[in-house]
Design a protein around this motif. Sequence first.
Motif, PDB file in Angstrom:
ATOM      1  N   ARG A 163       0.852  -1.191   0.000  1.00 26.11           N
ATOM      2  CA  ARG A 163       0.000   0.000   0.000  1.00 26.11           C
ATOM      3  C   ARG A 163       0.889   1.243   0.000  1.00 26.11           C
ATOM      4  O   ARG A 163       2.067   1.174   0.360  1.00 26.11           O
ATOM      5  CB  ARG A 163      -0.880  -0.028   1.240  1.00 26.11           C
ATOM      6  N   GLY A 164       0.308   2.346  -0.400  1.00 27.88           N
ATOM      7  CA  GLY A 164       1.074   3.582  -0.573  1.00 27.88           C
ATOM      8  C   GLY A 164       1.900   3.983   0.643  1.00 27.88           C
ATOM      9  O   GLY A 164       3.069   4.360   0.507  1.00 27.88           O
ATOM     10  N   ALA A 165       1.322   3.877   1.849  1.00 32.85           N
ATOM     11  CA  ALA A 165       2.034   4.360   3.041  1.00 32.85           C
ATOM     12  C   ALA A 165       3.313   3.554   3.280  1.00 32.85           C
ATOM     13  O   ALA A 165       4.370   4.116   3.593  1.00 32.85           O
ATOM     14  CB  ALA A 165       1.122   4.276   4.257  1.00 32.85           C
ATOM     15  N   GLN A 166       3.238   2.229   3.097  1.00 36.34           N
ATOM     16  CA  GLN A 166       4.414   1.390   3.347  1.00 36.34           C
ATOM     17  C   GLN A 166       5.466   1.563   2.239  1.00 36.34           C
ATOM     18  O   GLN A 166       6.652   1.687   2.522  1.00 36.34           O
ATOM     19  CB  GLN A 166       4.022  -0.085   3.457  1.00 36.34           C
ATOM     20  N   ALA A 167       5.006   1.574   0.999  1.00 33.66           N
ATOM     21  CA  ALA A 167       5.966   1.747  -0.106  1.00 33.66           C
ATOM     22  C   ALA A 167       6.660   3.103   0.039  1.00 33.66           C
ATOM     23  O   ALA A 167       7.887   3.212  -0.116  1.00 33.66           O
ATOM     24  CB  ALA A 167       5.236   1.649  -1.449  1.00 33.66           C
ATOM     25  N   GLY A 168       5.885   4.121   0.389  1.00 31.63           N
ATOM     26  CA  GLY A 168       6.452   5.464   0.555  1.00 31.63           C
ATOM     27  C   GLY A 168       7.465   5.503   1.687  1.00 31.63           C
ATOM     28  O   GLY A 168       8.512   6.149   1.578  1.00 31.63           O
ATOM     29  N   ALA A 169       7.177   4.780   2.775  1.00 32.83           N
ATOM     30  CA  ALA A 169       8.094   4.773   3.925  1.00 32.83           C
ATOM     31  C   ALA A 169       9.441   4.158   3.514  1.00 32.83           C
ATOM     32  O   ALA A 169      10.501   4.662   3.881  1.00 32.83           O
ATOM     33  CB  ALA A 169       7.470   3.976   5.075  1.00 32.83           C
ATOM     34  N   ILE A 170       9.404   3.099   2.724  1.00 27.85           N
ATOM     35  CA  ILE A 170      10.661   2.470   2.274  1.00 27.85           C
ATOM     36  C   ILE A 170      11.411   3.418   1.342  1.00 27.85           C
ATOM     37  O   ILE A 170      12.622   3.639   1.486  1.00 27.85           O
ATOM     38  CB  ILE A 170      10.371   1.125   1.564  1.00 27.85           C
TER      39      ILE A 170
ATOM     40  N   GLU B 290      22.824   2.209   9.528  1.00 29.95           N
ATOM     41  CA  GLU B 290      21.809   3.218   9.837  1.00 29.95           C
ATOM     42  C   GLU B 290      20.587   3.048   8.912  1.00 29.95           C
ATOM     43  O   GLU B 290      19.437   3.167   9.336  1.00 29.95           O
ATOM     44  CB  GLU B 290      22.448   4.612   9.657  1.00 29.95           C
ATOM     45  N   ALA B 291      20.868   2.715   7.632  1.00 35.64           N
ATOM     46  CA  ALA B 291      19.764   2.595   6.663  1.00 35.64           C
ATOM     47  C   ALA B 291      18.798   1.483   7.073  1.00 35.64           C
ATOM     48  O   ALA B 291      17.584   1.671   7.043  1.00 35.64           O
ATOM     49  CB  ALA B 291      20.325   2.343   5.258  1.00 35.64           C
ATOM     50  N   VAL B 292      19.335   0.325   7.487  1.00 32.88           N
ATOM     51  CA  VAL B 292      18.409  -0.766   7.849  1.00 32.88           C
ATOM     52  C   VAL B 292      17.634  -0.435   9.136  1.00 32.88           C
ATOM     53  O   VAL B 292      16.472  -0.798   9.266  1.00 32.88           O
ATOM     54  CB  VAL B 292      19.098  -2.157   7.943  1.00 32.88           C
ATOM     55  N   LYS B 293      18.306   0.302  10.050  1.00 30.99           N
ATOM     56  CA  LYS B 293      17.580   0.725  11.274  1.00 30.99           C
ATOM     57  C   LYS B 293      16.417   1.631  10.881  1.00 30.99           C
ATOM     58  O   LYS B 293      15.289   1.482  11.350  1.00 30.99           O
ATOM     59  CB  LYS B 293      18.535   1.516  12.189  1.00 30.99           C
ATOM     60  N   GLN B 294      16.715   2.583  10.004  1.00 31.90           N
ATOM     61  CA  GLN B 294      15.662   3.525   9.580  1.00 31.90           C
ATOM     62  C   GLN B 294      14.542   2.812   8.827  1.00 31.90           C
ATOM     63  O   GLN B 294      13.383   3.181   8.927  1.00 31.90           O
ATOM     64  CB  GLN B 294      16.271   4.618   8.702  1.00 31.90           C
ATOM     65  N   LEU B 295      14.942   1.787   8.065  1.00 31.32           N
ATOM     66  CA  LEU B 295      13.946   1.033   7.290  1.00 31.32           C
ATOM     67  C   LEU B 295      12.936   0.384   8.244  1.00 31.32           C
ATOM     68  O   LEU B 295      11.723   0.515   8.065  1.00 31.32           O
ATOM     69  CB  LEU B 295      14.690  -0.040   6.488  1.00 31.32           C
TER      70      LEU B 295
ATOM     71  N   ASN C 123       6.386   2.695  11.839  1.00 38.55           N
ATOM     72  CA  ASN C 123       5.554   3.912  11.947  1.00 38.55           C
ATOM     73  C   ASN C 123       4.434   3.976  10.931  1.00 38.55           C
ATOM     74  O   ASN C 123       3.457   4.682  11.116  1.00 38.55           O
ATOM     75  CB  ASN C 123       6.436   5.169  11.745  1.00 38.55           C
ATOM     76  N   SER C 124       4.627   3.256   9.816  1.00 36.06           N
ATOM     77  CA  SER C 124       3.640   3.386   8.727  1.00 36.06           C
ATOM     78  C   SER C 124       2.470   2.404   8.885  1.00 36.06           C
ATOM     79  O   SER C 124       1.476   2.497   8.181  1.00 36.06           O
ATOM     80  CB  SER C 124       4.311   3.151   7.375  1.00 36.06           C
TER      81      SER C 124
END
Length: 414
Positions: free
Chosen positions: A378-385, A401-406, A412-413
């Motif tokens: 869905r848009g929210a999850q794809a956008g978060a990635i 850091e990137a995988v933590k943020q992912l 959050n999404s």
Amino acid sequence: MKNTLTSAVCAVALLSAGAAIAEPKAEVLHWWTSGGEAKSVAVLQKEFSDNGGTWTDMPVAGGGGDSAMSALRARVLSGNAPTAVQLKGPAIQEWHEEGVLADISSVAEAEGWAEVLPSSIAGHMKCEGTWCAAPVNVHRVDWIWANADVLEANDIQMPNTWDEFNAAAEKLQAAGIIPLAHGGQAWQDATVFEAVALGILGPDGFRKAFVELDEDTLTSDKMKAVFDQVRIMRGFVDPNFPGRDWNLATAMVMNGEAAFQIMGDWAKGEFLAAGKTPGEDFLCASVPGEGFLYNVDSFAMFDVDGEDSKAGQELLAKLIVGPSFQKVFNLNKGSIPVRTDVPLDEFDSCAHLSAQDMAASGESGALLPSYAHGMALRGAQAGAITDVVTSHFNSDMSSDEAVKQLAAAIANSL
Ligand code: BGC
């Protein structure tokens, strides 16, 4: 007397039926504005008008369709939805949940779509059991395109591993050629990222990460390796990449300024529109690794008033899935027909490779929806990635850091 009366009644019935015949019309929102895309959409416009339809074009430029989707939201919010909209993946079901899509099951049933569409793709076109979108094509996302002369002049083969890709890119860079044509737009960063991810995570890992959003996979060492490889590739891009449109990146490969581009096969539509021949002027290969990332364009019909608009929706849906449109459109667009009964003899070697790999991946469980092109999430999850992917690409963020943020962005999404 009885006969005369019956004929009079029939004549009146015929007359009023005649008067009620709707004139199909459609306002069509899409984002097909590049050279190859415009040629392809012209095929649909022509079929529509050849069949008595009146087409009002609503093109919204912007690869990947982000701007088109913002324009759609504005139109629906103002209570004035377009008749037909280029829409795909879970966004179709999201709009259905808003209660604004038309049911096109009568066309789908009359035309026997269930018999000619692969069931995995038909699933994307359904909303709670009814048909709510008409599929156009199958684009493959995980491709590498190359300038054939540039590779030959530098004694380079299409890479089979990411290490081979990196070695080829270093050699090209030393020879003064831009190794990777890229446009710095979030969806293009996501396109490169998911192609690398498929190769490194493998089909099962890709599914766990980008379909199931499995946290262990999102934060795994393999995912770090994906970001590491993307970081290396960032070094193969020229300094003028920010904001560049994808078709301008394809043009850099065409004119030999750059060697490779990682992009879906709408890039082939650009090569073909410029008169280039696969295998001679340009080369195609799937990215190193197993699997097939599909991106199916489709049109959803919005619930609009008026018999003419409804007739337009029915006609459009019928033509889109019809065999003649499926062939001609896809010959131009770079994709392959979504119908399984369209002969591929007029299609080129890249299309044949796509069809073979799609069939083999379907059997081995490696046929996967593209996350970057709105097929998996869905848009929210794809956008978060994509937010994490693009901020990693455009900074010196570490892979740790990137995988933590992912993982945090996904949490959050949800
Ligand atoms: C669409 C293609 C289009 C490409 C570039 C993709 O998401 O599926 O049809 O050509 O974006 O605009």
